[in-house]
Design an enzyme around this catalytic site. Structure first.
Site, PDB file in Angstrom:
ATOM      1  CB  VAL A  27       4.118 -33.072-148.466  1.00 26.68           C
ATOM      2  CG1 VAL A  27       4.602 -31.639-148.313  1.00 26.68           C
ATOM      3  CG2 VAL A  27       5.289 -34.025-148.320  1.00 26.68           C
ATOM      4  CB  CYS A 294      11.422 -39.547-150.195  1.00 27.02           C
ATOM      5  SG  CYS A 294       9.839 -38.704-150.002  1.00 27.02           S
ATOM      6  CG  PHE A 356       7.942 -46.688-146.132  1.00 18.13           C
ATOM      7  CD1 PHE A 356       6.744 -46.000-146.161  1.00 18.13           C
ATOM      8  CD2 PHE A 356       9.089 -46.008-145.763  1.00 18.13           C
ATOM      9  CE1 PHE A 356       6.685 -44.649-145.819  1.00 18.13           C
ATOM     10  CE2 PHE A 356       9.050 -44.650-145.432  1.00 18.13           C
ATOM     11  CZ  PHE A 356       7.837 -43.977-145.455  1.00 18.13           C
TER      12      PHE A 356
HETATM   13  N1  LIG Z   1       5.819 -38.230-148.434  1.00 21.17           N
HETATM   14  C1  LIG Z   1       6.765 -37.608-147.750  1.00 21.17           C
HETATM   15  O1  LIG Z   1       7.068 -37.971-146.611  1.00 21.17           O
HETATM   16  C2  LIG Z   1       7.493 -36.428-148.340  1.00 21.17           C
HETATM   17  C3  LIG Z   1       8.321 -35.667-147.515  1.00 21.17           C
HETATM   18  C4  LIG Z   1       8.995 -34.572-148.059  1.00 21.17           C
HETATM   19  C5  LIG Z   1       8.829 -34.242-149.394  1.00 21.17           C
HETATM   20  N2  LIG Z   1       8.016 -34.998-150.183  1.00 21.17           N
HETATM   21  C6  LIG Z   1       7.798 -34.549-151.570  1.00 21.17           C
HETATM   22  O2  LIG Z   1       6.560 -33.827-151.591  1.00 21.17           O
HETATM   23  C7  LIG Z   1       5.850 -34.065-152.813  1.00 21.17           C
HETATM   24  C8  LIG Z   1       4.479 -34.643-152.505  1.00 21.17           C
HETATM   25  O3  LIG Z   1       4.655 -35.889-151.882  1.00 21.17           O
HETATM   26  P1  LIG Z   1       3.415 -36.662-151.222  1.00 21.17           P
HETATM   27  O4  LIG Z   1       3.970 -37.862-150.567  1.00 21.17           O
HETATM   28  O5  LIG Z   1       2.597 -35.707-150.440  1.00 21.17           O
HETATM   29  O6  LIG Z   1       2.608 -37.076-152.546  1.00 21.17           O
HETATM   30  P2  LIG Z   1       1.126 -37.619-152.627  1.00 21.17           P
HETATM   31  O7  LIG Z   1       1.056 -38.465-153.850  1.00 21.17           O
HETATM   32  O8  LIG Z   1       0.701 -38.197-151.312  1.00 21.17           O
HETATM   33  O9  LIG Z   1       0.232 -36.303-152.850  1.00 21.17           O
HETATM   34  C9  LIG Z   1       0.308 -35.508-153.984  1.00 21.17           C
HETATM   35  C10 LIG Z   1      -1.104 -35.038-154.320  1.00 21.17           C
HETATM   36  O10 LIG Z   1      -1.030 -34.088-155.379  1.00 21.17           O
HETATM   37  C11 LIG Z   1      -2.219 -34.225-156.158  1.00 21.17           C
HETATM   38  N3  LIG Z   1      -2.031 -33.590-157.465  1.00 21.17           N
HETATM   39  C12 LIG Z   1      -1.216 -33.981-158.484  1.00 21.17           C
HETATM   40  N4  LIG Z   1      -1.307 -33.101-159.499  1.00 21.17           N
HETATM   41  C13 LIG Z   1      -2.191 -32.149-159.127  1.00 21.17           C
HETATM   42  C14 LIG Z   1      -2.692 -30.972-159.749  1.00 21.17           C
HETATM   43  N5  LIG Z   1      -2.265 -30.591-160.949  1.00 21.17           N
HETATM   44  N6  LIG Z   1      -3.604 -30.226-159.097  1.00 21.17           N
HETATM   45  C15 LIG Z   1      -4.029 -30.595-157.864  1.00 21.17           C
HETATM   46  N7  LIG Z   1      -3.585 -31.685-157.205  1.00 21.17           N
HETATM   47  C16 LIG Z   1      -2.662 -32.464-157.837  1.00 21.17           C
HETATM   48  C17 LIG Z   1      -2.423 -35.717-156.229  1.00 21.17           C
HETATM   49  O11 LIG Z   1      -3.757 -36.027-156.569  1.00 21.17           O
HETATM   50  C18 LIG Z   1      -2.037 -36.141-154.796  1.00 21.17           C
HETATM   51  O12 LIG Z   1      -3.162 -36.223-153.940  1.00 21.17           O
HETATM   52  C19 LIG Z   1       6.762 -34.965-153.644  1.00 21.17           C
HETATM   53  O13 LIG Z   1       7.567 -34.169-154.458  1.00 21.17           O
HETATM   54  C20 LIG Z   1       7.628 -35.658-152.591  1.00 21.17           C
HETATM   55  O14 LIG Z   1       8.883 -36.049-153.108  1.00 21.17           O
HETATM   56  C21 LIG Z   1       7.329 -36.065-149.691  1.00 21.17           C
HETATM   57  O1  LIG Z   2      18.104 -46.251-139.286  1.00 25.71           O
HETATM   58  C1  LIG Z   2      17.250 -46.398-140.177  1.00 25.71           C
HETATM   59  C2  LIG Z   2      16.283 -45.419-140.478  1.00 25.71           C
HETATM   60  C3  LIG Z   2      15.367 -45.661-141.487  1.00 25.71           C
HETATM   61  N1  LIG Z   2      15.389 -46.833-142.177  1.00 25.71           N
HETATM   62  C4  LIG Z   2      14.420 -47.043-143.283  1.00 25.71           C
HETATM   63  O2  LIG Z   2      14.569 -45.999-144.217  1.00 25.71           O
HETATM   64  C5  LIG Z   2      13.326 -45.722-144.857  1.00 25.71           C
HETATM   65  C6  LIG Z   2      13.005 -44.241-144.793  1.00 25.71           C
HETATM   66  O3  LIG Z   2      12.792 -43.866-143.452  1.00 25.71           O
HETATM   67  P1  LIG Z   2      12.586 -42.362-142.977  1.00 25.71           P
HETATM   68  O4  LIG Z   2      13.653 -41.527-143.529  1.00 25.71           O
HETATM   69  O5  LIG Z   2      12.418 -42.381-141.519  1.00 25.71           O
HETATM   70  O6  LIG Z   2      11.149 -42.014-143.601  1.00 25.71           O
HETATM   71  P2  LIG Z   2      10.654 -41.133-144.853  1.00 25.71           P
HETATM   72  O7  LIG Z   2       9.244 -40.784-144.573  1.00 25.71           O
HETATM   73  O8  LIG Z   2      10.972 -41.839-146.126  1.00 25.71           O
HETATM   74  O9  LIG Z   2      11.489 -39.761-144.752  1.00 25.71           O
HETATM   75  C7  LIG Z   2      12.591 -39.482-145.613  1.00 25.71           C
HETATM   76  O10 LIG Z   2      12.134 -38.965-146.847  1.00 25.71           O
HETATM   77  C8  LIG Z   2      11.331 -37.761-146.718  1.00 25.71           C
HETATM   78  C9  LIG Z   2      10.818 -37.442-148.107  1.00 25.71           C
HETATM   79  O11 LIG Z   2      11.656 -36.659-148.844  1.00 25.71           O
HETATM   80  C10 LIG Z   2      12.194 -36.670-146.105  1.00 25.71           C
HETATM   81  O12 LIG Z   2      11.443 -35.468-145.997  1.00 25.71           O
HETATM   82  C11 LIG Z   2      12.683 -37.122-144.729  1.00 25.71           C
HETATM   83  O13 LIG Z   2      13.526 -36.132-144.170  1.00 25.71           O
HETATM   84  C12 LIG Z   2      13.453 -38.431-144.895  1.00 25.71           C
HETATM   85  O14 LIG Z   2      13.845 -38.934-143.624  1.00 25.71           O
HETATM   86  C13 LIG Z   2      12.295 -46.599-144.151  1.00 25.71           C
HETATM   87  O15 LIG Z   2      12.058 -47.762-144.913  1.00 25.71           O
HETATM   88  C14 LIG Z   2      12.970 -46.957-142.829  1.00 25.71           C
HETATM   89  O16 LIG Z   2      12.522 -48.174-142.294  1.00 25.71           O
HETATM   90  C15 LIG Z   2      16.336 -47.797-141.886  1.00 25.71           C
HETATM   91  O17 LIG Z   2      16.372 -48.854-142.519  1.00 25.71           O
HETATM   92  N2  LIG Z   2      17.237 -47.561-140.885  1.00 25.71           N
END
Ligand SMILES: NC(=O)c1ccc[n+]([C@@H]2O[C@H](COP(=O)([O-])OP(=O)(O)OC[C@H]3O[C@@H](n4cnc5c(N)ncnc54)[C@H](O)[C@@H]3O)[C@@H](O)[C@H]2O)c1
Ligand SMILES: O=c1ccn([C@@H]2O[C@H](COP(=O)(O)OP(=O)(O)O[C@H]3O[C@H](CO)[C@@H](O)[C@H](O)[C@H]3O)[C@@H](O)[C@H]2O)c(=O)[nH]1
Length: 487
Positions: A27, A294, A356
């Site tokens: 993110v 997530c 995934f």
């Molecule tokens: N991955 C996604 O697609 C996604 C999408 C939407 C929301 N989110 C949410 O966003 C947040 C981050 O997710 P992510 O996938 O980017 O995680 P991530 O594990 O890829 O990255 C988080 C980073 O934060 C760093 N960190 C932790 N504690 C720290 C500190 N005290 N100071 C500085 N750096 C620190 C870690 O070293 C790591 O590199 C989570 O709450 C997740 O649920 C993730």
């Molecule tokens: O029709 C579908 C769509 C997705 N998937 C699966 O569902 C999982 C999640 O997919 P997707 O939602 O596309 O990816 P994420 O990166 O996990 O994104 C979700 O999780 C993020 C973290 O919070 C949110 O920000 C996004 O809006 C939300 O879509 C994966 O394993 C996909 O293969 C299915 O099986 N069927």
């Protein structure tokens, strides 16, 4: 408080010259790159405790794979004749905080592995540590933006920490601005978001901070897509969106079991249902189960919140979505065993895809992990190929973390052809374009005829993503099993 549209600020807006993002992950990295690219006059510094991650962000081998990300990072980070560099990466967290007017906190919030709420509640320790550092370091006023997905009420706790240990002469405003990007489409989602959600206090300074953040997004997001709510609504809306998306996939997967038992076709069912404007066509693809960092974490968190609010029926409702998702993965693994005459001893199975979902190298909660473990448990020899997941990650997921995998029963391959050579069955677990025989684009397409020729009897293809045309594969002498279809 108005739910949408612009509210008049009664306090002056903050001047934002420097933005900092704590957390350089899936993110923090892409979000900061887009904010920097769209706000060339603002300096954006991304900081993390992980030195390897930060040095990778400074290089051209970024720590995560995301289509279009390198180009966006390079544009802002390296600059050009027409723009100065304004995207920086550093492990000097204190300096980055000190210089920032607005700080995004995008650290990880995984499911707790110990203590109260173990296995269900989200761990907010990383977030608290980041907030403590801000409180200790800040000497000028700051807007703190909760970007991580957090339990309901976290913004209130952040304010309590800042009040307790922050410099009393410094004014902090806390906003909730959850991120909705999906991996694999992160750049598209950031550039063309469905909505930007900002939660704030309804005090004059809360609204002023909210409008300051709105301005940062307004350089590329239309005003109509930026919505403002109460802090708690914003925090809950993020959990709710993920819970409802996960539930939607589970709805379809539950129907896929009925299809397999009866002869109905899940693609036809999804299509017919999705044409109802009230339901819509997205997120209706049947699969081996949902994965990713997530959905499971956030549904667990929502169920735990309900439980702590003494709403056990609500907790049970959401928990059942996760139970069915586990069932779907197990059902698929058991179907493979059953088709291969109920034993995998001395059988070779190719696994195509380990991420995934497609277009990411991320394996967090990938269904491939538990399905491979189930096959290994039955005695299978696995040959595995994924175009983006690094070998060490597959090793970590299947071998190091107490799994069934060993160097004797797993071979990680460089190509799909290598993986499929001399195997009894091919199992598709990620919907990478190159595995499909439906793709019209030649370069992405795998030659299934070549694969079929090198396979051993009974030459099964278990397509856990429904990306292949079964009729075409059957012409090559392959037996095909899809999700939610009985052929
Ligand atoms: N991955 C996604 O697609 C996604 C999408 C939407 C929301 N989110 C949410 O966003 C947040 C981050 O997710 P992510 O996938 O980017 O995680 P991530 O594990 O890829 O990255 C988080 C980073 O934060 C760093 N960190 C932790 N504690 C720290 C500190 N005290 N100071 C500085 N750096 C620190 C870690 O070293 C790591 O590199 C989570 O709450 C997740 O649920 C993730
Ligand atoms: O029709 C579908 C769509 C997705 N998937 C699966 O569902 C999982 C999640 O997919 P997707 O939602 O596309 O990816 P994420 O990166 O996990 O994104 C979700 O999780 C993020 C973290 O919070 C949110 O920000 C996004 O809006 C939300 O879509 C994966 O394993 C996909 O293969 C299915 O099986 N069927």
């Amino acid at each position: 408080m108005q739910l949408n549209g612009h509210r008049d600020s009664v306090s002056p807006l903050w001047k934002v010259r420097n933005v900092c993002c704590i957390g350089a992950g899936y993110v923090g990295g892409p979000t900061s790159a887009v904010i920097a690219s769209k706000n060339p006059s603002v300096g954006v510094t991304v900081t993390d405790i992980n030195e390897r991650r930060i040095s990778a962000w400074k290089s051209n081998r970024l720590p995560i794979f995301e289509p279009g990300l390198l180009e966006t990072v390079q544009e802002a980070r390296d600059g050009s004749a027409s723009r100065r560099p304004n995207l920086f990466f550093t492990t000097d967290i204190e300096a980055a905080i000190g210089a920032a007017d607005l700080i995004f906190v995008a650290v990880n919030t995984p499911t707790k592995t110990s203590g109260r709420g173990v296995g269900r509640a989200s761990e907010t320790g990383f977030l608290e540590s980041a907030i403590r550092t801000i409180a200790e370091v800040a000497e000028t006023d700051k807007i703190i933006v909760e970007k991580s997905t957090v339990p309901l009420g976290t913004a209130g706790l952040i304010r309590e920490i800042l009040d307790a240990i922050g410099n009393p002469g410094v004014h902090f405003e806390v906003l909730s601005n959850p991120e909705f990007l999906a991996e694999g489409t992160a750049l598209k989602d950031l550039l063309l978001p469905d909505r930007i959600l900002i939660g704030s206090l309804s005090s004059p300074s809360g609204i002023s901070a909210c409008d300051t953040l709105r301005n940062l997004y307004s350089t590329w997001v239309p005003q109509s897509k930026i919505i403002t709510t109460h802090l708690l609504s914003s925090e809950l809306a993020k959990l709710a969106a993920n819970a409802m998306l996960g539930q939607r996939i589970t709805n379809v997967n539950s129907l896929s079991a009925i299809c397999e038992a009866t002869g109905a076709n899940i693609e036809e069912v999804s299509n017919a249902v999705g044409l109802d404007f009230r339901i819509g066509p997205k997120m209706l693809n049947a699969s081996v189960g949902f994965g990713g960092s997530c959905f499971k974490k956030d549904i667990l968190s929502l169920a735990y919140i309900a439980e702590t609010l003494h709403l056990p029926e609500i907790a049970a409702y959401w928990t059942s979505v996760l139970e069915l998702n586990e069932y779907q993965k197990d059902r698929f693994a058991q179907r493979i065993v059953r088709c291969l005459y109920s034993t995998l001893t001395n059988k070779k199975i190719a696994i195509l895809g380990f991420a995934f979902k497609k277009n990411t190298g991320d394996t967090r909660e990938s269904p491939a992990i538990s399905i491979c473990q189930a096959l290994l448990d039955e005695g299978a020899q696995i040959t595995l190929y994924d175009p983006k997941v690094p070998k060490h990650q597959i090793w970590a997921d299947l071998v190091c973390n107490g799994g069934e995998g060993t160097e004797e029963n797993i071979t990680i391959c460089e190509t799909a052809y290598q993986a499929c050579h001399d195997v009894n069955a091919v199992v598709i677990l990620t919907e990478w374009d190159e595995f499909s025989n439906r793709q019209p684009v030649e370069p992405a397409r795998m030659d299934w005829e070549r694969v079929a020729k090198t396979m051993r009897q009974p030459r099964y293809v278990f397509d856990g993503r429904n990306i292949t045309d079964a009729v075409e594969l059957q012409k090559l002498g392959l037996r095909v099993e899809h999700i939610g279809k009985s052929l």
